[in-house]
Structure formats: C-alpha cells, structure tokens
Design an enzyme around this catalytic site. Structure first.
Site, PDB file in Angstrom:
ATOM      1  N   THR A 131       0.815  -1.213   0.000  1.00 48.96           N
ATOM      2  CA  THR A 131       0.000   0.000   0.000  1.00 48.96           C
ATOM      3  C   THR A 131       0.850   1.264   0.000  1.00 48.96           C
ATOM      4  O   THR A 131       2.003   1.248   0.466  1.00 48.96           O
ATOM      5  CB  THR A 131      -0.905   0.002   1.256  1.00 48.96           C
ATOM      6  N   ASP A 132       0.254   2.367  -0.455  1.00 47.26           N
ATOM      7  CA  ASP A 132       0.963   3.654  -0.405  1.00 47.26           C
ATOM      8  C   ASP A 132       1.084   4.188   1.027  1.00 47.26           C
ATOM      9  O   ASP A 132       1.868   5.095   1.288  1.00 47.26           O
ATOM     10  CB  ASP A 132       0.277   4.695  -1.305  1.00 47.26           C
ATOM     11  N   GLU A 133       0.316   3.580   1.972  1.00 48.72           N
ATOM     12  CA  GLU A 133       0.326   4.115   3.339  1.00 48.72           C
ATOM     13  C   GLU A 133       1.674   3.933   4.022  1.00 48.72           C
ATOM     14  O   GLU A 133       1.953   4.572   5.024  1.00 48.72           O
ATOM     15  CB  GLU A 133      -0.778   3.452   4.181  1.00 48.72           C
ATOM     16  N   TYR A 156      -1.540  -0.589  11.117  1.00 50.67           N
ATOM     17  CA  TYR A 156      -1.731  -1.222   9.802  1.00 50.67           C
ATOM     18  C   TYR A 156      -0.564  -0.896   8.871  1.00 50.67           C
ATOM     19  O   TYR A 156       0.095  -1.790   8.335  1.00 50.67           O
ATOM     20  CB  TYR A 156      -3.055  -0.768   9.159  1.00 50.67           C
ATOM     21  N   LYS A 160       2.436  -3.299   7.316  1.00 50.59           N
ATOM     22  CA  LYS A 160       2.675  -3.475   5.870  1.00 50.59           C
ATOM     23  C   LYS A 160       4.104  -3.047   5.525  1.00 50.59           C
ATOM     24  O   LYS A 160       4.779  -3.694   4.729  1.00 50.59           O
ATOM     25  CB  LYS A 160       1.663  -2.647   5.044  1.00 50.59           C
TER      26      LYS A 160
HETATM   27  P1  NAD Z   1      -9.584  -7.303   2.424  1.00 50.76           P
HETATM   28  O1  NAD Z   1      -9.540  -7.015   3.884  1.00 50.76           O
HETATM   29  O2  NAD Z   1     -10.813  -7.024   1.657  1.00 50.76           O
HETATM   30  O3  NAD Z   1      -9.213  -8.831   2.169  1.00 50.76           O
HETATM   31  C1  NAD Z   1      -8.185  -9.491   2.847  1.00 50.76           C
HETATM   32  C2  NAD Z   1      -8.353 -10.997   2.633  1.00 50.76           C
HETATM   33  O4  NAD Z   1      -7.294 -11.658   3.338  1.00 50.76           O
HETATM   34  C3  NAD Z   1      -9.673 -11.559   3.194  1.00 50.76           C
HETATM   35  O5  NAD Z   1     -10.259 -12.419   2.262  1.00 50.76           O
HETATM   36  C4  NAD Z   1      -9.249 -12.298   4.451  1.00 50.76           C
HETATM   37  O6  NAD Z   1     -10.083 -13.400   4.760  1.00 50.76           O
HETATM   38  C5  NAD Z   1      -7.834 -12.748   4.076  1.00 50.76           C
HETATM   39  N1  NAD Z   1      -7.001 -12.967   5.268  1.00 50.76           N
HETATM   40  C6  NAD Z   1      -6.842 -12.143   6.328  1.00 50.76           C
HETATM   41  N2  NAD Z   1      -6.043 -12.716   7.247  1.00 50.76           N
HETATM   42  C7  NAD Z   1      -5.646 -13.907   6.732  1.00 50.76           C
HETATM   43  C8  NAD Z   1      -4.792 -14.945   7.197  1.00 50.76           C
HETATM   44  N3  NAD Z   1      -4.193 -14.859   8.388  1.00 50.76           N
HETATM   45  N4  NAD Z   1      -4.600 -16.022   6.400  1.00 50.76           N
HETATM   46  C9  NAD Z   1      -5.216 -16.134   5.199  1.00 50.76           C
HETATM   47  N5  NAD Z   1      -6.048 -15.186   4.717  1.00 50.76           N
HETATM   48  C10 NAD Z   1      -6.267 -14.086   5.464  1.00 50.76           C
HETATM   49  O7  NAD Z   1      -8.333  -6.512   1.823  1.00 50.76           O
HETATM   50  P2  NAD Z   1      -8.161  -5.768   0.421  1.00 50.76           P
HETATM   51  O8  NAD Z   1      -8.649  -4.388   0.548  1.00 50.76           O
HETATM   52  O9  NAD Z   1      -8.662  -6.635  -0.659  1.00 50.76           O
HETATM   53  O10 NAD Z   1      -6.568  -5.688   0.356  1.00 50.76           O
HETATM   54  C11 NAD Z   1      -5.812  -6.750  -0.213  1.00 50.76           C
HETATM   55  C12 NAD Z   1      -4.336  -6.389  -0.154  1.00 50.76           C
HETATM   56  O11 NAD Z   1      -4.093  -5.186  -0.863  1.00 50.76           O
HETATM   57  C13 NAD Z   1      -3.831  -6.149   1.273  1.00 50.76           C
HETATM   58  O12 NAD Z   1      -2.536  -6.689   1.377  1.00 50.76           O
HETATM   59  C14 NAD Z   1      -3.807  -4.633   1.400  1.00 50.76           C
HETATM   60  O13 NAD Z   1      -2.803  -4.218   2.301  1.00 50.76           O
HETATM   61  C15 NAD Z   1      -3.463  -4.223  -0.021  1.00 50.76           C
HETATM   62  N6  NAD Z   1      -3.970  -2.907  -0.436  1.00 50.76           N
HETATM   63  C16 NAD Z   1      -5.280  -2.559  -0.273  1.00 50.76           C
HETATM   64  C17 NAD Z   1      -5.728  -1.315  -0.724  1.00 50.76           C
HETATM   65  C18 NAD Z   1      -7.179  -0.895  -0.584  1.00 50.76           C
HETATM   66  O14 NAD Z   1      -7.496   0.247  -0.876  1.00 50.76           O
HETATM   67  N7  NAD Z   1      -8.084  -1.762  -0.168  1.00 50.76           N
HETATM   68  C19 NAD Z   1      -4.840  -0.433  -1.323  1.00 50.76           C
HETATM   69  C20 NAD Z   1      -3.507  -0.821  -1.478  1.00 50.76           C
HETATM   70  C21 NAD Z   1      -3.073  -2.064  -1.044  1.00 50.76           C
HETATM   71  O1  TDX Z   2     -16.123   6.243   8.635  1.00 49.42           O
HETATM   72  C1  TDX Z   2     -15.146   6.763   8.051  1.00 49.42           C
HETATM   73  N1  TDX Z   2     -15.034   8.126   8.007  1.00 49.42           N
HETATM   74  C2  TDX Z   2     -13.996   8.783   7.425  1.00 49.42           C
HETATM   75  O2  TDX Z   2     -13.947  10.014   7.417  1.00 49.42           O
HETATM   76  C3  TDX Z   2     -14.105   5.988   7.425  1.00 49.42           C
HETATM   77  C4  TDX Z   2     -14.161   4.490   7.431  1.00 49.42           C
HETATM   78  C5  TDX Z   2     -13.054   6.656   6.832  1.00 49.42           C
HETATM   79  N2  TDX Z   2     -12.983   8.006   6.841  1.00 49.42           N
HETATM   80  C6  TDX Z   2     -11.834   8.681   6.209  1.00 49.42           C
HETATM   81  C7  TDX Z   2     -10.476   8.175   6.683  1.00 49.42           C
HETATM   82  C8  TDX Z   2      -9.611   8.325   5.448  1.00 49.42           C
HETATM   83  O3  TDX Z   2      -9.089   9.648   5.377  1.00 49.42           O
HETATM   84  O4  TDX Z   2     -11.888   8.363   4.817  1.00 49.42           O
HETATM   85  C9  TDX Z   2     -10.562   8.114   4.286  1.00 49.42           C
HETATM   86  C10 TDX Z   2     -10.521   6.712   3.715  1.00 49.42           C
HETATM   87  O5  TDX Z   2     -10.603   5.808   4.801  1.00 49.42           O
HETATM   88  P1  TDX Z   2     -10.537   4.222   4.614  1.00 49.42           P
HETATM   89  O6  TDX Z   2     -11.577   3.808   3.627  1.00 49.42           O
HETATM   90  O7  TDX Z   2     -10.545   3.618   5.973  1.00 49.42           O
HETATM   91  O8  TDX Z   2      -9.135   4.040   3.883  1.00 49.42           O
HETATM   92  P2  TDX Z   2      -7.646   4.445   4.291  1.00 49.42           P
HETATM   93  O9  TDX Z   2      -7.483   4.602   5.739  1.00 49.42           O
HETATM   94  O10 TDX Z   2      -7.242   5.600   3.418  1.00 49.42           O
HETATM   95  O11 TDX Z   2      -6.859   3.098   3.834  1.00 49.42           O
HETATM   96  C11 TDX Z   2      -7.234   2.425   2.605  1.00 49.42           C
HETATM   97  O12 TDX Z   2      -6.331   2.679   1.579  1.00 49.42           O
HETATM   98  C12 TDX Z   2      -5.073   2.064   1.618  1.00 49.42           C
HETATM   99  C13 TDX Z   2      -7.375   0.918   2.837  1.00 49.42           C
HETATM  100  O13 TDX Z   2      -8.229   0.668   3.928  1.00 49.42           O
HETATM  101  C14 TDX Z   2      -6.046   0.266   3.043  1.00 49.42           C
HETATM  102  O14 TDX Z   2      -6.187  -1.142   3.134  1.00 49.42           O
HETATM  103  C15 TDX Z   2      -5.163   0.588   1.892  1.00 49.42           C
HETATM  104  O15 TDX Z   2      -3.868   0.082   2.123  1.00 49.42           O
END
Ligand code: NAD
Ligand code: TDX
Length: 350
Positions: A131-133, A156, A160
């Site tokens: 992630t970019d975080e 988190y 990562k």
């Molecule tokens: P998500 O939370 O929707 O899915 C995570 C999946 O991993 C789930 O299916 C869960 O059951 C599985 N999991 C969790 N713990 C586990 C374990 N111990 N063993 C096996 N499986 C397990 O997450 P997502 O948003 O789809 O993110 C997927 C990946 O991409 C993550 O590594 C996250 O850091 C990265 N990522 C997410 C975002 C975003 O915006 N969502 C952005 C950049 C990177």
């Molecule tokens: O209830 C809310 N109110 C609110 O203001 C929630 C859930 C979020 N927010 C704000 C927090 C953030 O500034 O909105 C923005 C986005 O929040 P999230 O959806 O929780 O995402 P973020 O914290 O930016 O992280 C996401 O992007 C990078 C994903 O959850 C991560 O898994 C990914 O790595």
C-alpha cells in the site's frame, strides 16, 4: 500447467485478481488461499468456483507448518500475496492481528517459497501486494515515489511497511525472486462496508449518519479496483525481479468533496430530493494518527510497463454505486452478525 497461489483471494481486491487470472489464463491453475476472516467472502467468487483451473484452500498464513506443507504439496510456480488485515481503524483498536497476519504470515510465505525454490528460481515469482500508506503522509503538495522513505503511522501501515522490508530482505539476502507494488486507495464492488466508500453508500441507503472523521479535509488518491488488478497482472508478468512499482490513479479527492459526490449520485439513483443525503453528514472525532494526504506517482509503471488506469473517477464511482445497489443482498449479508458488533464498538460513542 503453472500453479499460482493467490493469498487473500476471497477479499475485495483478491477476488477481482482471482477472477481475472482464472478467466484470462486457462493454462494456469489458480489456488486461492484464504482464512475467510470477516473480510473474506466466497460469495465474491461464485462465478468461478466451478472452473477446472481453480481451487480454494481455507487456511491461515500465520500457521507456518500448514503453509510449508501446502507449498511442498503443490510446488507453486508463483505467489501473489494479498492476504492481510487491511482496515486502519481496526488496527488502532486491535494491532496484534495485524502484526500476526501482515508480518508473521508474510514471513511464513517467504520461508516456504524460499524452501521449495531453493534449487531452481527460473521463472518463479513472489509478488507482494502493498500500500501507499507505508510512505506516511504528504503535505499539500508532492507525491510518493518508489524511493520515498518509509514513514508509516498506523499499526496497519507499520505492519505493511515491515512486511515490505522483509520481502526485500529475502531478495537481497537469499536471492528470492520478489516484486512489490504499493497502491493507492481502491474502490469498486465487493469491498467490505467498513471502508469509506461502501460504508457511506450503505449508510445513505439506510438513512444512517455518515461519520466524517475530523473536518473531512484528508486527501486520498482513488483507483478503480479492476485497474489495480490489471496493474498486478502487468507487473507480475513483465516487472523485473527485485523491483518496486507504485500504482495510482492521479485522482486525488478531499474526503468531504468525495462524500458530497456520493450523496449527489445516491440522491439521483434513489430518486431522493437533491441535497437529501448530504443532511446525513456528521462530523465525528478524528482518527488517531490520521494521515493528511496520499498521492502516488506511478510514472515508472506507466513508462516501463505501459499501464494506465482505464476509468475516469466519475464513471468508476457510478459503476461502483450501481454495483452496491444491484447487490443489496450481498451488503445485507456482510453487514449482519459479527460486523454489526464491530460497528457498534467502533461508532457507538460517536
Ligand atoms: P480485504 O480485507 O478485503 O481482504 C483481505 C483478505 O485476506 C480476506 O479475504 C481475508 O479473509 C484474508 N485474510 C486475512 N487474514 C488472513 C490470514 N491470516 N490467512 C489467510 N487469509 C487471510 O483486503 P483488500 O482491501 O482486498 O486488500 C488486499 C491487499 O491489498 C492487502 O494486502 C492490502 O494491504 C493491499 N492494499 C489494499 C488497498 C485498498 O485500498 N483496499 C490499497 C492498497 C493495497
Ligand atoms: O467512517 C469513516 N469516516 C472517514 O472520514 C471511514 C471508514 C473513513 N474516513 C476517512 C479516513 C480516510 O481519510 O476516509 C478516508 C478513507 O478511509 P478508509 O476507507 O478507511 O481508507 P484508508 O485509511 O485511506 O486506507 C485504505 O487505503 C489504503 C485501505 O483501507 C487500506 O487497506 C489501503 O492500504
């Protein structure tokens, strides 16, 4: 037939990657390894579950013995590692799950891959999805580049960042053929409604308050989930070993502006009077350690591998809202039970 292990394939991004790989590569056998936490949902993959080149394996990446045996049994040619605890707010209330899955789980996979590939790394690949975080927070200007120093602020992002360092260390120390990508915020169908966009769509649907953290001035760079899946595909096949690629949409939105767009489109779709959903906006206590701004520079990926995002945000958000409105049963299923308890704990006092 190449055997590819995709971890976390029942989650949001993972399910889109699994679907793409199963359909696009009939000569690959795709193994989807997932623990099925609250975020993992096999409903996301109903359309591919009977394909002959797809196998689901329920399991926990934290269980090192199990992972070792799985790798020995199947002799995977490649790994695309997405399994993670992924929600920042949950990491603030319960960091330990994040340390276990994101760090220990990743190391278990690295160890197993190192073991089975020790005599031949030809054509093998360990792709770590990050992630970019990990780069921390930007001020009003500037971008994250691949060589931006890591500066994570939440449990988190720190977990990562730690996993990214370990993946790189296994390359530098043991020659493991790794690739890493760091992507910005994803949006699209099948995202668990704890993250901003699906949570707010669901709350608008139920006329529930929209909890905006702080003043809503934080900025995120949003990418449509299928564009992330396409980038993963391109990087997995064409990225050079040992490299990192940033993935992003050059699509920055202040939270409050994005929320107003959501409200406007939802009013239109639900046939509500203009301005109705905006009345649900409620400012609540800010997230602890809340990063101000994320913005990715993905020039390297665009120049070296020719990837560009396919969708404009206006089109992507409309498609996303349509998906949740057409899949209300999916939303209702995932927002019952366990999730409800978490939701009350999270927002009960706000
Ligand atoms: P998500 O939370 O929707 O899915 C995570 C999946 O991993 C789930 O299916 C869960 O059951 C599985 N999991 C969790 N713990 C586990 C374990 N111990 N063993 C096996 N499986 C397990 O997450 P997502 O948003 O789809 O993110 C997927 C990946 O991409 C993550 O590594 C996250 O850091 C990265 N990522 C997410 C975002 C975003 O915006 N969502 C952005 C950049 C990177
Ligand atoms: O209830 C809310 N109110 C609110 O203001 C929630 C859930 C979020 N927010 C704000 C927090 C953030 O500034 O909105 C923005 C986005 O929040 P999230 O959806 O929780 O995402 P973020 O914290 O930016 O992280 C996401 O992007 C990078 C994903 O959850 C991560 O898994 C990914 O790595």
């Amino acid at each position: 037939m190449k055997k590819i292990l995709i971890t976390g394939g029942a989650g949001f991004i993972g399910s889109h990657v699994v679907r793409m790989y199963v359909n696009k590569y009939p000569d690959y056998h795709i193994f989807n390894l997932d623990k099925l936490t609250y975020a993992g949902n096999l409903e996301n993959l109903k359309d591919v579950e009977n394909k002959t080149n797809y196998t689901f394996v329920k399991g926990d990446i934290v269980d090192g013995d199990f992972i070792q045996k799985l790798f020995e049994e199947h002799q995977f040619d490649g790994v695309i590692h997405l399994a993670a605890e992924s929600h920042v707010d949950r990491s603030i209330s319960n960091p330990m799950e994040f340390i276990m899955t994101n760090i220990i789980g990743t190391v278990n996979l690295l160890n197993a891959a190192r073991y089975i590939w020790k005599d031949n790394i030809e054509g093998k690949r360990f792709y770590h999805v990050s992630t970019d975080e990990v780069y921390g927070s930007l001020g009003d200007t500037g971008f994250f580049y691949e060589d931006t120093a890591y500066d994570p602020h939440s449990p988190y992002s720190a977990s990562k960042a730690s996993s990214d360092h370990l993946v790189r260390a296994y390359h530098d120390t043991y020659g493991l053929p790794i690739i890493i990508s760091n992507c910005s915020n994803n949006y699209g169908g099948n995202q668990f409604p704890e993250k901003l966009i699906p949570l707010f769509i669901n709350n608008i649907r139920h006329n529930k308050p929209l909890p905006v953290y702080g003043k809503g001035e934080n900025v995120r760079d949003w990418l449509y989930v299928l564009d992330h899946a396409t980038a993963i595909d391109v990087i997995y096949h064409n990225g050079s070993i040992g490299e990192t690629f940033n993935i992003g949409g050059h699509n920055e939105w202040k939270n409050i502006d994005l929320i107003k767009v959501l409200c406007k489109v939802m009013d239109k779709k639900l046939g509500r009077p203009k301005g109705e959903s905006e009345k649900l906006i409620t400012y609540v206590t800010d997230r602890a350690g809340h990063d101000l701004r994320y913005a990715i520079d993905s020039t390297k990926l665009q120049n070296e591998l020719g990837w560009t995002p396919s969708l404009q945000f206006e089109e992507g958000i409309e498609k996303t809202i349509d998906w949740y409105l057409e899949n209300q049963e999916w939303l209702d299923n995932v927002t019952s039970g366990n999730y409800q308890k978490y939701y009350d704990e999270m927002y009960g006092d706000r």
